[in-house]
Scaffold this motif. Sequence first.
Motif, PDB file in Angstrom:
ATOM      1  N   GLU A 197     -40.196 -42.812  12.194  1.00  0.00           N
ATOM      2  CA  GLU A 197     -41.376 -43.745  12.767  1.00  0.00           C
ATOM      3  C   GLU A 197     -40.986 -44.999  13.322  1.00  0.00           C
ATOM      4  OE1 GLU A 197     -43.597 -44.907   9.365  1.00  0.00           O
ATOM      5  OE2 GLU A 197     -42.047 -46.042   8.449  1.00  0.00           O
ATOM      6  N   HIS A 205     -45.554 -42.749  14.965  1.00  0.00           N
ATOM      7  CA  HIS A 205     -46.760 -42.338  14.539  1.00  0.00           C
ATOM      8  C   HIS A 205     -47.402 -41.777  15.919  1.00  0.00           C
ATOM      9  CE1 HIS A 205     -46.985 -44.886  10.783  1.00  0.00           C
ATOM     10  NE2 HIS A 205     -45.918 -44.170  10.761  1.00  0.00           N
ATOM     11  N   ALA A 208     -46.004 -38.520  17.110  1.00  0.00           N
ATOM     12  CA  ALA A 208     -46.183 -37.454  16.536  1.00  0.00           C
ATOM     13  C   ALA A 208     -47.752 -36.997  16.471  1.00  0.00           C
ATOM     14  CB  ALA A 208     -46.016 -37.856  14.807  1.00  0.00           C
ATOM     15  N   THR A 218     -45.099 -31.162  13.397  1.00  0.00           N
ATOM     16  CA  THR A 218     -44.438 -32.320  13.282  1.00  0.00           C
ATOM     17  C   THR A 218     -44.430 -32.847  12.056  1.00  0.00           C
ATOM     18  OG1 THR A 218     -45.508 -32.726  15.321  1.00  0.00           O
ATOM     19  CG2 THR A 218     -44.246 -34.451  14.750  1.00  0.00           C
ATOM     20  N   THR A 219     -43.398 -33.833  11.777  1.00  0.00           N
ATOM     21  CA  THR A 219     -43.434 -34.484  10.393  1.00  0.00           C
ATOM     22  C   THR A 219     -43.007 -35.739  10.594  1.00  0.00           C
ATOM     23  OG1 THR A 219     -42.565 -32.461   9.358  1.00  0.00           O
ATOM     24  CG2 THR A 219     -42.405 -34.343   8.136  1.00  0.00           C
ATOM     25  N   VAL A 220     -43.747 -36.743  10.033  1.00  0.00           N
ATOM     26  CA  VAL A 220     -43.296 -38.104  10.251  1.00  0.00           C
ATOM     27  C   VAL A 220     -42.350 -38.488   9.019  1.00  0.00           C
ATOM     28  CG1 VAL A 220     -44.336 -40.445  10.408  1.00  0.00           C
ATOM     29  CG2 VAL A 220     -45.561 -38.516  11.412  1.00  0.00           C
ATOM     30  N   ILE A 221     -41.283 -39.043   9.187  1.00  0.00           N
ATOM     31  CA  ILE A 221     -40.358 -39.452   8.207  1.00  0.00           C
ATOM     32  C   ILE A 221     -40.281 -41.145   8.296  1.00  0.00           C
ATOM     33  CG2 ILE A 221     -39.394 -37.276   8.042  1.00  0.00           C
ATOM     34  CD1 ILE A 221     -36.932 -38.474   9.288  1.00  0.00           C
ATOM     35  N   PRO A 222     -40.140 -41.785   7.305  1.00  0.00           N
ATOM     36  CA  PRO A 222     -39.543 -43.239   7.409  1.00  0.00           C
ATOM     37  C   PRO A 222     -38.155 -43.175   7.620  1.00  0.00           C
ATOM     38  CG  PRO A 222     -39.779 -42.526   5.380  1.00  0.00           C
ATOM     39  CD  PRO A 222     -40.266 -41.228   5.877  1.00  0.00           C
ATOM     40  N   ASP A 223     -37.713 -44.467   8.441  1.00  0.00           N
ATOM     41  CA  ASP A 223     -36.550 -44.742   8.788  1.00  0.00           C
ATOM     42  C   ASP A 223     -35.437 -44.536   7.865  1.00  0.00           C
ATOM     43  OD1 ASP A 223     -37.707 -47.598  10.542  1.00  0.00           O
ATOM     44  OD2 ASP A 223     -37.563 -45.553  11.235  1.00  0.00           O
ATOM     45  N   ALA A 224     -35.820 -44.844   6.459  1.00  0.00           N
ATOM     46  CA  ALA A 224     -34.825 -44.693   5.378  1.00  0.00           C
ATOM     47  C   ALA A 224     -34.507 -43.343   5.101  1.00  0.00           C
ATOM     48  CB  ALA A 224     -35.366 -45.223   4.306  1.00  0.00           C
ATOM     49  N   ALA A 225     -35.326 -42.507   5.559  1.00  0.00           N
ATOM     50  CA  ALA A 225     -35.167 -40.878   5.270  1.00  0.00           C
ATOM     51  C   ALA A 225     -34.224 -40.177   6.439  1.00  0.00           C
ATOM     52  CB  ALA A 225     -36.221 -40.191   4.885  1.00  0.00           C
ATOM     53  N   ILE A 226     -33.500 -41.059   7.089  1.00  0.00           N
ATOM     54  CA  ILE A 226     -32.918 -40.219   8.460  1.00  0.00           C
ATOM     55  C   ILE A 226     -31.746 -39.466   8.262  1.00  0.00           C
ATOM     56  CG2 ILE A 226     -31.717 -40.596  10.580  1.00  0.00           C
ATOM     57  CD1 ILE A 226     -33.439 -42.853  11.407  1.00  0.00           C
ATOM     58  N   ALA A 228     -31.135 -38.501   4.818  1.00  0.00           N
ATOM     59  CA  ALA A 228     -31.412 -37.470   3.932  1.00  0.00           C
ATOM     60  C   ALA A 228     -31.780 -36.083   4.535  1.00  0.00           C
ATOM     61  CB  ALA A 228     -32.587 -38.128   3.227  1.00  0.00           C
ATOM     62  N   VAL A 229     -32.380 -36.294   5.779  1.00  0.00           N
ATOM     63  CA  VAL A 229     -33.052 -34.965   6.186  1.00  0.00           C
ATOM     64  C   VAL A 229     -32.041 -34.499   7.206  1.00  0.00           C
ATOM     65  CG1 VAL A 229     -35.463 -35.646   5.750  1.00  0.00           C
ATOM     66  CG2 VAL A 229     -34.455 -36.024   8.175  1.00  0.00           C
TER      67      VAL A 229
ATOM     68  N   ILE B 401     -34.502 -51.486   7.598  1.00  0.00           N
ATOM     69  CA  ILE B 401     -33.281 -50.908   7.682  1.00  0.00           C
ATOM     70  C   ILE B 401     -32.889 -50.205   9.247  1.00  0.00           C
ATOM     71  CG2 ILE B 401     -34.561 -48.760   7.481  1.00  0.00           C
ATOM     72  CD1 ILE B 401     -32.239 -47.993   5.481  1.00  0.00           C
ATOM     73  N   VAL B 431     -34.258 -43.738  -1.743  1.00  0.00           N
ATOM     74  CA  VAL B 431     -33.904 -42.964  -0.025  1.00  0.00           C
ATOM     75  C   VAL B 431     -33.599 -44.276   0.989  1.00  0.00           C
ATOM     76  CG1 VAL B 431     -36.414 -43.197   0.751  1.00  0.00           C
ATOM     77  CG2 VAL B 431     -34.765 -41.500   1.565  1.00  0.00           C
ATOM     78  N   GLY B 432     -32.665 -44.005   1.786  1.00  0.00           N
ATOM     79  CA  GLY B 432     -31.977 -44.869   2.420  1.00  0.00           C
ATOM     80  C   GLY B 432     -30.660 -45.478   2.104  1.00  0.00           C
ATOM     81  N   GLN B 435     -27.797 -43.812   3.870  1.00  0.00           N
ATOM     82  CA  GLN B 435     -27.743 -44.143   5.117  1.00  0.00           C
ATOM     83  C   GLN B 435     -27.052 -45.463   5.444  1.00  0.00           C
ATOM     84  OE1 GLN B 435     -31.687 -43.486   6.858  1.00  0.00           O
ATOM     85  NE2 GLN B 435     -31.408 -45.072   8.357  1.00  0.00           N
ATOM     86  N   SER B 464     -30.211 -33.810  -0.477  1.00  0.00           N
ATOM     87  CA  SER B 464     -31.495 -34.441  -0.960  1.00  0.00           C
ATOM     88  C   SER B 464     -32.690 -33.403  -1.236  1.00  0.00           C
ATOM     89  CB  SER B 464     -32.028 -35.549  -0.309  1.00  0.00           C
ATOM     90  OG  SER B 464     -30.645 -36.425   0.388  1.00  0.00           O
ATOM     91  N   PHE B 465     -32.436 -32.104  -0.816  1.00  0.00           N
ATOM     92  CA  PHE B 465     -33.852 -31.356  -0.800  1.00  0.00           C
ATOM     93  C   PHE B 465     -34.088 -30.629  -1.957  1.00  0.00           C
ATOM     94  CE2 PHE B 465     -34.594 -31.463   3.648  1.00  0.00           C
ATOM     95  CZ  PHE B 465     -33.331 -31.914   4.256  1.00  0.00           C
ATOM     96  N   SER B 494     -51.008 -29.386  12.473  1.00  0.00           N
ATOM     97  CA  SER B 494     -49.535 -29.355  12.556  1.00  0.00           C
ATOM     98  C   SER B 494     -48.929 -30.635  12.022  1.00  0.00           C
ATOM     99  CB  SER B 494     -48.874 -28.759  13.750  1.00  0.00           C
ATOM    100  OG  SER B 494     -50.031 -28.963  15.079  1.00  0.00           O
ATOM    101  N   GLY B 496     -47.664 -33.510   9.492  1.00  0.00           N
ATOM    102  CA  GLY B 496     -47.104 -33.523   8.107  1.00  0.00           C
ATOM    103  C   GLY B 496     -46.478 -34.953   7.958  1.00  0.00           C
ATOM    104  N   LEU B 498     -43.899 -37.032   5.552  1.00  0.00           N
ATOM    105  CA  LEU B 498     -43.011 -37.044   4.341  1.00  0.00           C
ATOM    106  C   LEU B 498     -42.425 -38.313   3.965  1.00  0.00           C
ATOM    107  CD1 LEU B 498     -41.055 -35.080   2.865  1.00  0.00           C
ATOM    108  CD2 LEU B 498     -39.563 -35.230   4.795  1.00  0.00           C
TER     109      LEU B 498
END
Lengths: 355, 536
Positions: A197, A205, A208, A218-226, A228-229, B401, B431-432, B435, B464-465, B494, B496, B498
């Motif tokens: 985001e 947002h 997306a 589409t999935t929106v993820i916060p920056d902190a999860a980059i 992680a995914v 971040i 989370v983060g 990073q 992390s999944f 469509s 989502g 997370l």
Amino acid sequence: MPGADKETDLSERIESFLSELKRCGSGAGSLRGSAETARETTALLRRITAQARWGNAGDLMEIIRKEGRRMTAAQPSETTVGNMVRRVLKIIREEYARSRGSTEEADQQESLHKLLTSGGSSEDNFRQHFAHLKANVIEAINELLTELEGTTDNISMQALEHIHSNEVIMTIGRSRTVEAFLKDAARKRKFHVMVAECAPFCQGHEMATSLSKEDIETTVIPDAAIFAVMSRVNKVIIGTQTVLANGGLRAVNGTHTLALAAKHHSTPLIVCAPMFKLSPQFPNEEDTFHKFVSPHEVLPFTEGEILSKVNAHGPVFDYVPPELITLFISNIGGNAPSYIYRLMSELYHPEDHEL
Amino acid sequence: MADSDGRQVDSINHSTEEDVKLQEVVQAKCEGKELTKEEKQRLRKEKKQHKKNKKDDRGPPEKEKEKEKASVLAPSKPATQSPAHKAPVPVNASASESPVAAEKPAKSKAEQRAERRARQDTERASKQGKKEGGQQSASSKPKATPNELQPVVKRLPEHIQVDDPAALKKLAKKLERQQVPLRSDYGYKVSLFSHLHQYSRKNPPTQQISIPATVIHPSIVRLGLQYSQGIIAGSNARSVALLHAFKQVIQDYSTPPNEELSRDLVNKLSPYISFLSQCRPLSASMGNAIKHIKKEISNIPSQCKEEEAKRRLQECIDSYINEKIILASEAISKYAIEKISDGDVILVYGCSSLVNHILCEAFEKQRKFRVIVVDSRPRLEGREALRRLVKKGIRCTYVLISALSYILPEVSKVFLGAHALLANGYVMSRVGTSQIALVAKAYNVPVLVCCETYKFCERVQTDSFVSNELDDPDDLIVTRNGKTHLENWQTVKSLGLLNLVYDVTPPDFVDLVITDLGMIPCTSVPVVLRVKNVDQ
């Protein structure tokens, strides 16, 4: 007198363009996309060519350089303005050379002999008057405008070559080029997009919602999860604000983290950038190209007493070194970052790098 | 243990034939076959006989020792079977036999208890006779001798099996039996995470409980609500709150007649734990604390008076909090302050109580440094850390971040907190964190993780999944300039959202882990776990 009216009209337009540039740079990213800015700049330069008073190519170049300096000073971070000015200058040089009858190639080659012998004479070269120079230059600028209009479509047409089905693609923030790119691919292929985001403006947002309207998962993820995914992502496709002369990027903040995470997982990083974003600047060691927004976006005034005791930073751009980038997709095709310097020499004349 | 085993062998030699039959029947039961009525009667008779024989052999004090052993063996099962996760209670041998016992209303409770104990003894003896293989029965009890490598009998924790309908049904039945409300998932789940729960903060599980709650203690209800609404957050805070709530529960507990405190209290705690894990999945630190308490409860000798037992348990909880959390943080601060030099620029992420404590201590010891607090949406916990540090008088800078690459060239050290340290050296944290460690590594800035040893857990994880927590997806929605883009994300098919809570950091990004046992590299975590298991 009609001449004077035209002049005041011209200067009015220039002034209004400058004030718009100044205004749109304050926060919330760019209210207008870079493509629009490029088009407007080129249109304005065409008008200057048509309406300003000049006798020979040298005068025209002086006028354009002067206006160009004013425009870039109004909004230094909007590099497309400067790029367009340099393109037009190169056009003028080319048209002048063509009118004189000498081939372009001979002029471009900077042999040592030429440098030593014809040092001073290049100035006089632009003092000759040609009757059709104006018309030629305006025609060339029109061609440039048509090229600009078609850049996004050109880039989107290459989408199917790079996206296969069942891919997971990650992007960050909002780039109109990438949006068009993904939508074009979605017409034929099914894939999944993760959008980071990009705080604090959260332009991801918008991206997306616009993508999901075209039925793209589409999935929106916060920056902190980059990071992680990132292990499940197949490709990272991003847009950028500027492409620097060494092949690096000046992109929205958070892109460097994204690029490092992609490198760690050996995920290809693809940058969709039209050619008008290519700028002859090199990155500096000092943070001279940084631009900041109000710390209010980062730490709002509602936080109260601690505000006065804390430094809050809100940088807008990130520098991404060229080693982290896999591919540039532009309206003239795909290129590796190591080729960017060559493209630059085709677009701009070395003497125009400093306006 | 050795003498009583010897004596057991003697007693068994007395009645080998009965034992053989007994073993067969017990084995049959272990394999889950139905016993016919005659077999059950025979079993009863044999147990009585067996018990009489044993009574002849030994005096009353040995009987107590047996009881103790039986109760010690029961909690050793949770230690080996399902470490680190909420320990659903039917791990006790007693629970596995209670369905059988329930079919015989004619038996009295005392007889059942005696039977159970006798069965445990014979099972133990029979197992010692045979080689211990990987027996998968619920009543297997591998002894935790430190020299052997244990075949770990693991059950998958429920909270990562949401995509399995059989597991969900089992959970629903269990919760119904315990009279704990089942919380339903909310919103569209990203397909990569369909195996995890995703709850909404607007529907806490307490809505479905009647007031006053019959099964669940009110302080546990309050605690569950505080967890689910995020009022108590942070692994230390959650563990301490949990232990205080348990103290209250123990205080209000009274042993029903014909029951033993050591067994009944453990059974009483299991619906509470189920309820809490419905409110919010248990953290690794909470899991370790619960295991410790259950062990302490089961270790209460049966002749101990109730008041005495309760007092002992309260003391034990207090000393756990004191040792593992408070004193540990003092020790960690002492080590960490050695690593902070004058002129340092220290980067911290989010709000870790331990890291904040270290920085405050260092500031009091007159170290000159400044702090950069990195924060991230949607939780924005860094603001809390910022408030605490500024109140102390430390010079702070605050960024999000995404500005990490901008700020990192100024930084000399990175201090991170941890939620748990996994046995393969990975650090599980907010989370983060991974990073930050990644970018710090790219800029050659040292990364130090601070973690107490009670957060070490025996799980292993590489991404992390597979095991994570999904927070309320509505948290990502934000209103800027009067526009809320994601307002109706539920209606768009469509789209989502997370909202991950944890991620794992690979050990090559972490330079040092500071624990109360000292400063160790990330890869020494299983060594510490092994040493701890031997001690306990």
